[in-house]
Design a protein around this motif. Structure first.
Motif, short mmCIF file in Angstrom:
data_model
loop_
_atom_site.label_atom_id
_atom_site.label_comp_id
_atom_site.label_asym_id
_atom_site.label_seq_id
_atom_site.Cartn_x
_atom_site.Cartn_y
_atom_site.Cartn_z
N GLY A 94 -11.90 -8.25 35.82
CA GLY A 94 -13.16 -7.41 36.36
C GLY A 94 -12.39 -6.32 36.00
O GLY A 94 -11.28 -5.45 35.40
N THR B 87 -16.97 -1.01 40.58
CA THR B 87 -16.40 -2.47 40.03
C THR B 87 -17.43 -3.88 39.18
O THR B 87 -18.60 -3.56 39.49
N TYR C 261 -17.27 -6.78 36.66
CA TYR C 261 -17.73 -8.33 37.39
C TYR C 261 -17.89 -9.67 36.05
O TYR C 261 -16.88 -9.87 35.42
N THR D 174 -10.28 -6.68 44.79
CA THR D 174 -11.26 -5.62 44.31
C THR D 174 -11.04 -4.93 43.13
O THR D 174 -12.05 -4.56 42.75
#
Lengths: 113, 115
Positions: free
Chosen positions: A32, A49, A51, B101
């Motif tokens: 990430g 974020t 990915y 995350t």
């Protein structure tokens, strides 16, 4: 060696003058890519974020994008309150624990009225 | 909902003394991380803890540094016999998730100055 490099180190913009900040990474397996904002004397504040290559995220005047080699933080029509240091961080999938992020040195953005 | 609380915000120590930095994570967060920011350098990961467990200490210097997160109370980063090179901002972060995350909630940092 896994690395995250941000450019430019500093950027001065006039209010309303759009630009982009760059984050290039040479990591062996990206889990990430993250963007944070840091104000003077404060801790970093999470922004985005990303990915996978091609992914985009937006928040107000900011948009983050990701390719296989780099990420960009686009700032559209910035305001003085957008002045801060923007940090990029990478999370690796080599087996390291969560939260073990590799941070770049940041881009210090100044927006003049 | 209070954020991540760190204290002291500023700490001055002489060479050879001990420094103790405390971090109370956000309510409901059971994962704590310590990072160090040296002047002109990026944030560097030090250690990841859960209650009563050190999960990843791969970024901790081998000597003089230790961290704990007891069952009750704040997480503590302890630096023994400080040297001038330990002068830095130490940031604590927390998260509530078991899956990463990348969204960490940072405190405002503790700035250590070693004279």
């Amino acid at each position: 060696e896994d690395q995250v490099t941000q450019s430019p180190e500093a950027l001065r913009l006039q209010e309303g003058e759009s630009s982009s900040l760059n984050c290039s990474y040479t990591v062996s397996g990206l889990r990430g890519l993250f963007w944070y904002r840091q104000d003077p004397g404060k801790g970093p504040e999470f922004l985005f974020t990303l990915y996978s290559a091609g992914e985009e995220k937006e928040k107000e005047r900011l948009k983050a994008t990701l390719t296989k080699k780099e990420s960009f933080l686009h700032i559209t029509a910035p305001k003085p309150e957008d002045s801060a240091t923007y940090l990029c961080a990478a999370d690796l999938n080599y087996g390291g624990s969560q939260g073990n992020l590799i941070f770049g040195k940041g881009t210090k953005l100044s927006v003049k009225p | 909902n209070a954020g991540v609380m760190q204290n002291p915000r500023h700490l001055v120590r002489r060479r050879g003394q001990e420094a103790r930095l405390r971090c109370s994570p956000m309510k409901g967060h059971s994962h704590v991380y310590w990072y160090r920011q040296l002047p002109e350098e990026g944030l560097k990961f030090m250690v990841y803890l859960q209650k009563e467990n050190i999960i990843d200490e791969s970024g901790m210097p081998k000597e003089r540094f230790s961290a704990e997160f007891p069952k009750e109370g704040p997480s503590i980063l302890r630096i023994q016999q400080v040297v001038r090179g330990d002068s830095a901002a130490y940031f604590c972060a927390s998260s509530p998730w078991s899956e990463n995350t990348g969204e960490l909630f940072f405190g405002e940092g503790s700035r250590l100055t070693v004279l």
